[in-house]
Design a protein around this motif. Sequence first.
Motif: not given
Length: 270
Positions: A45-54
């Motif tokens: 998860v992105c630490p800033l926007c809470d979106n999924p990250v790969q």
Amino acid sequence: MDVFKTRPGINESIPVNNENYMSATKKLPPFCRKRADGSLMYYGVCPLCDNPVQLIGLFKSEPDSIKPYARHHKGTIENLAEYDEEAYFACPYANPGNSKANIRRKPDSKTTTLLYNLLREQFDRIIYILEKTTGIKISEAFAEKLLKSYVVNEGWMYYDSTQDNLPYMLLYAEPAYSIINRLVEKDSDLYKGILENCSTVELQSVNKKYSKVVPKDNRYTEVKFILAEHHNKVEDNHLTETFSLHIIESNDIVCSQKIEVDPDFLRRLL
């Protein structure tokens, strides 16, 4: 980006490498998934926007980078994080320098809730960070004024606000404030800047730690400070975030200092 976290709505930032990833996720679902062809995909998860990250290059180097990194995944990862298009486009990691301060987050988003709770539960620590990095002693009355203004304007709902820059966002949207009779930490960059560049004030020692900014010869003067120029820059997948603290004397900026956001300052205090 060179950091990730394990779920939305928490204040966490983990450097991207294979040891950290295995320790934080145990490579269990939903973090580790297999494609139909058998190839593995690693998510966080992105630490800033809470979106999924790969997470890319955890176990082998990739053509575009010799170090592992995380990049946004434009889609929901079931049981991990829902994709939020608006949050993605406003994220500094996705669009560094693209300010969307006039766009509000959704009131029920996990990041909104996280920021609101951080402000409510860690306000003393947030003020401490603001004091240590600016060099200005924040009195209880001034802290209360900043808090009331931030609450009235629901500052935690603005996309430029993150858990990393929350201390500075308390002051960033505020008007210029007088620095007369405020305490400044001795030997700080601000102390030296005022001493060298402000002709109408002097620094009067109060104790071992602080000096008070007072007018020279008790004459009337206006010397104010503002926090401005919020910038994001991503180099080699690392985000650098800065603000500028300006001292204004007779409508002229007479000295400035750049403040770099330390994303781990609040986490260390916690």
